[in-house]
Design an enzyme around this catalytic site. Sequence first.
Site, PDB file in Angstrom:
ATOM      1  N   CYS A 136       0.793  -1.233   0.000  1.00  0.00           N
ATOM      2  CA  CYS A 136       0.000   0.000   0.000  1.00  0.00           C
ATOM      3  C   CYS A 136       0.823   1.279   0.000  1.00  0.00           C
ATOM      4  O   CYS A 136       0.537   2.201  -0.780  1.00  0.00           O
ATOM      5  CB  CYS A 136      -0.974   0.002   1.173  1.00  0.00           C
ATOM      6  N   ASP A 176      -7.650   4.193  -4.051  1.00  0.00           N
ATOM      7  CA  ASP A 176      -6.749   3.290  -3.329  1.00  0.00           C
ATOM      8  C   ASP A 176      -6.324   2.164  -4.265  1.00  0.00           C
ATOM      9  O   ASP A 176      -7.095   1.250  -4.547  1.00  0.00           O
ATOM     10  CB  ASP A 176      -7.459   2.721  -2.106  1.00  0.00           C
ATOM     11  N   HIS A 224      -2.205   1.457   7.057  1.00  0.00           N
ATOM     12  CA  HIS A 224      -2.558   1.402   5.637  1.00  0.00           C
ATOM     13  C   HIS A 224      -2.564   2.802   5.048  1.00  0.00           C
ATOM     14  O   HIS A 224      -3.070   3.748   5.656  1.00  0.00           O
ATOM     15  CB  HIS A 224      -3.929   0.755   5.445  1.00  0.00           C
TER      16      HIS A 224
END
Length: 253
Positions: A74, A125, A110
């Site tokens: 991420c 995302d 995250h």
Amino acid sequence: MTWDIEKLDLDAYLTRIGYDGPLAPTAATLRDVHLAHVQAIPFENLDVLLGRGVRLDLDSLQAKMVTGGRGGYCHEQNLLFAAALERLGFTMKRHLARIRLGRYHLPRSHATLTVTADGRTWLADVGFGGDGLVEPMPFEDGATLESGEWRWRLGRDGDFWVLHSGETELYAFRPDEPHYQSDFEVANFYVSEYPQSPFRHHVLVQRTTADTRIRLEDLLVTTAEELMATLRDRIGIEVAYEDAEAVLRKLAT
């Protein structure tokens, strides 16, 4: 501290994700670039698993995922994507979120983004992996998104905003809470170096196409040569023989 977005080779990035469409900072461009990124750059944690750690400076992100043809997790993926969006003229914010997946007191580990386009704010995302987004969704309470068989919903939980995939809560964050480059460095260090981090003990590799998610855990391989071929042909990344051997040892534990 700055994000050094001027260091991004935007043309090389767009070539890497196979995008040659409009570049104006519109919602349509955001959607198309987001989808192209997700399908071109796999989610993977192999460097963490192999004890190499992860660097978040833009030179390292480009060397690994753009010119190196690798994937990332991420922090790598969304910080690279954020630099591309800013170079394209989008206004956006970088956020740290708490993974939920049935647990409510995990650290903010995250990385995710909100982006302004066409007068609306969007949740974007490209780096969650698992059942994460494949395209942006409106950052609005009760917003839903469908893509093929996948479904997402955004809702409120007090002052947290929570992304759901089906009935599963993926992560939660406070959009007005400022996060700085140093915050991402700390979160990234935790994910990549903390002895109990799952990224250090499990092979997490996934490629997303228009209608499927291909995960390494679903693939049966027994030799380093088979693993190298699988990663190349099914996932889209190249690894050296000795690295494939090391990954197989992790798979066997």
